[in-house]
Write an enzyme that holds these catalytic residues in place. Sequence first.
Site, PDB file in Angstrom:
ATOM      1  N   ARG A  57       0.838  -1.211   0.000  1.00 45.01           N
ATOM      2  CA  ARG A  57       0.000   0.000   0.000  1.00 45.01           C
ATOM      3  C   ARG A  57       0.871   1.260   0.000  1.00 45.01           C
ATOM      4  O   ARG A  57       0.478   2.304  -0.498  1.00 45.01           O
ATOM      5  CB  ARG A  57      -0.965   0.001   1.201  1.00 45.01           C
ATOM      6  CG  ARG A  57      -1.708   1.324   1.373  1.00 45.01           C
ATOM      7  CD  ARG A  57      -3.074   1.216   2.059  1.00 45.01           C
ATOM      8  NE  ARG A  57      -3.086   0.343   3.221  1.00 45.01           N
ATOM      9  CZ  ARG A  57      -2.555   0.646   4.417  1.00 45.01           C
ATOM     10  NH1 ARG A  57      -1.973   1.813   4.613  1.00 45.01           N
ATOM     11  NH2 ARG A  57      -2.609  -0.214   5.416  1.00 45.01           N
ATOM     12  N   TYR A 110     -12.927  17.891 -15.774  1.00 43.87           N
ATOM     13  CA  TYR A 110     -13.430  16.522 -15.940  1.00 43.87           C
ATOM     14  C   TYR A 110     -14.644  16.309 -15.022  1.00 43.87           C
ATOM     15  O   TYR A 110     -14.685  16.839 -13.909  1.00 43.87           O
ATOM     16  CB  TYR A 110     -12.299  15.553 -15.590  1.00 43.87           C
ATOM     17  CG  TYR A 110     -12.696  14.111 -15.664  1.00 43.87           C
ATOM     18  CD1 TYR A 110     -12.880  13.485 -16.891  1.00 43.87           C
ATOM     19  CD2 TYR A 110     -12.894  13.360 -14.512  1.00 43.87           C
ATOM     20  CE1 TYR A 110     -13.245  12.158 -16.969  1.00 43.87           C
ATOM     21  CE2 TYR A 110     -13.256  12.029 -14.578  1.00 43.87           C
ATOM     22  CZ  TYR A 110     -13.451  11.438 -15.807  1.00 43.87           C
ATOM     23  OH  TYR A 110     -13.810  10.128 -15.871  1.00 43.87           O
ATOM     24  N   ASP A 182      -4.274  19.472 -14.439  1.00 43.72           N
ATOM     25  CA  ASP A 182      -4.573  18.140 -14.968  1.00 43.72           C
ATOM     26  C   ASP A 182      -4.079  18.121 -16.416  1.00 43.72           C
ATOM     27  O   ASP A 182      -4.640  18.784 -17.279  1.00 43.72           O
ATOM     28  CB  ASP A 182      -6.083  17.875 -14.876  1.00 43.72           C
ATOM     29  CG  ASP A 182      -6.469  16.476 -15.361  1.00 43.72           C
ATOM     30  OD1 ASP A 182      -5.732  15.887 -16.179  1.00 43.72           O
ATOM     31  OD2 ASP A 182      -7.532  15.981 -14.937  1.00 43.72           O
ATOM     32  N   LYS A 207      -5.552   6.938 -19.510  1.00 46.42           N
ATOM     33  CA  LYS A 207      -5.782   7.444 -20.865  1.00 46.42           C
ATOM     34  C   LYS A 207      -4.524   7.289 -21.720  1.00 46.42           C
ATOM     35  O   LYS A 207      -4.146   6.181 -22.019  1.00 46.42           O
ATOM     36  CB  LYS A 207      -6.249   8.902 -20.793  1.00 46.42           C
ATOM     37  CG  LYS A 207      -7.352   9.152 -19.768  1.00 46.42           C
ATOM     38  CD  LYS A 207      -8.672   8.479 -20.120  1.00 46.42           C
ATOM     39  CE  LYS A 207      -9.684   8.539 -18.989  1.00 46.42           C
ATOM     40  NZ  LYS A 207      -9.941   9.873 -18.456  1.00 46.42           N
TER      41      LYS A 207
HETATM   42  C1  LIG Z   1     -10.426  10.242 -17.217  1.00 46.12           C
HETATM   43  C2  LIG Z   1      -9.986  11.511 -16.656  1.00 46.12           C
HETATM   44  C3  LIG Z   1      -9.831  11.669 -15.275  1.00 46.12           C
HETATM   45  C4  LIG Z   1     -10.164  10.563 -14.298  1.00 46.12           C
HETATM   46  O1  LIG Z   1      -9.318   9.477 -14.475  1.00 46.12           O
HETATM   47  P1  LIG Z   1      -9.715   7.959 -14.007  1.00 46.12           P
HETATM   48  O2  LIG Z   1      -8.463   7.199 -14.277  1.00 46.12           O
HETATM   49  O3  LIG Z   1     -10.871   7.545 -14.890  1.00 46.12           O
HETATM   50  O4  LIG Z   1     -10.110   8.018 -12.593  1.00 46.12           O
HETATM   51  C5  LIG Z   1      -9.379  12.888 -14.810  1.00 46.12           C
HETATM   52  N1  LIG Z   1      -9.100  13.897 -15.648  1.00 46.12           N
HETATM   53  C6  LIG Z   1      -9.240  13.790 -16.982  1.00 46.12           C
HETATM   54  C7  LIG Z   1      -8.919  14.952 -17.859  1.00 46.12           C
HETATM   55  C8  LIG Z   1      -9.688  12.595 -17.543  1.00 46.12           C
HETATM   56  O5  LIG Z   1      -9.843  12.499 -18.867  1.00 46.12           O
END
Ligand SMILES: *Cc1c(COP(=O)(O)O)cnc(C)c1O
Length: 389
Positions: A57, A110, A182, A207
């Site tokens: 963890r 998001y 982000d 992604k």
């Molecule tokens: C998908 C996404 C998230 C969240 O990510 P997860 O891995 O699905 O929790 C956050 N910010 C952006 C811009 C995203 O495209």
Amino acid sequence: MNPLRQATDAVWAGEEHQRLTGATVVPVSLGVAHGYPDVDTWQAVARGQTPGHIYARNTNPTVDAFEHKIRALEQADDATSFSTGMAAISNTLFALLEPGDRVVSVKDTYGGTNQIFLHTLPHWSVDVELCDTADADAIEAAIGKGSALVYLETPTNPTLKVIPIARLAAAAHAVGAVVVVDNTAATPINQSPLALGVDLVIHSATKYLGGHADAMGGALCGRRELVRKVFHHREITGASLDAMSAYLLLRGMKTLSLRVERQNASALEIARWLERHPRVSQVNYPGLASHPQHDIAANQMRGFGGMLSFALKGGFDEVTRVLPKLHLMHRAANLGAVETGGGPPATTSHVECSAEERAAMGIPEGLIRYSVGIEAVEDLIADLAQALA
Ligand SMILES: *Cc1c(COP(=O)(O)O)cnc(C)c1O
């Protein structure tokens, strides 16, 4: 050695010291705990005085390689990882904020992030001001009223708005705020927020970093004392990246720069083609000269990314007619993968939000988000042509 280029770091960084017995790849280290022959060594590792692992963890060798690779790609002092992108975002906000603090962000974050701003943080007495994403003057004015943390996302999903990072980071630092970006949509290949003055960069590794839609993960990179603070919070709250996902993400990241270069080129070509199509009313892509913030994007991005969105003249009825006809588009919520994917915001990026919340964010229900994969661009355009005919 001199600093390496990103395409080289994508392949090599973080791996060398985790390879075992000369193996070409980092092993998937599935052990939950690591043992030590004597208490002195064990304690030194537990206290962080000697490198090593105690419990999965907290840290894990395969996860460690992933953290080193993303740290190298973002040219950061430090990096840590999470089970998902949302775990990275929520742990960062919960670790760095306290009741009474004020956060400035934008309406187009998001969907999951937007839910934290609208519901979770106010519940813990954190005040959140969400500004019009395309109005940098308004964001700067909101920051000027005082803020503990400024949270930006650029380009946004699904309308691809672009925010001037360096300008707002300077405004935030003038009031003593921590600045978080982000960088999921841009990827470290196209945009380096830390070099633009930001303190922390977040990724949904699910992604583009992984790129194959087969593993979830999140990352946080940036100033060491801030990253360590969030890491200690995550050690306790427990949203840790697992070794198998870390391995899949590491494998995907080796081709990150190849994939993103192809996706940048294809997305630009598709956006230009869509812009000329008589049934398309609007195309959102920061690489188009017609994009309202194209100059800002050209200033702070090395490539414009693989994601675009477009609106059909027939509205939502036309979307439901056209989508099933696309053979080379996975109708799914994921983005950033090798296969082209997409759908309407109501079932993809903003599935977490109500129709009213999407409307308040200025997201048209008749929009299609299109995340370009690595297929031959001629085939993708032919597919769009037959579906729109
Ligand atoms: C998908 C996404 C998230 C969240 O990510 P997860 O891995 O699905 O929790 C956050 N910010 C952006 C811009 C995203 O495209």
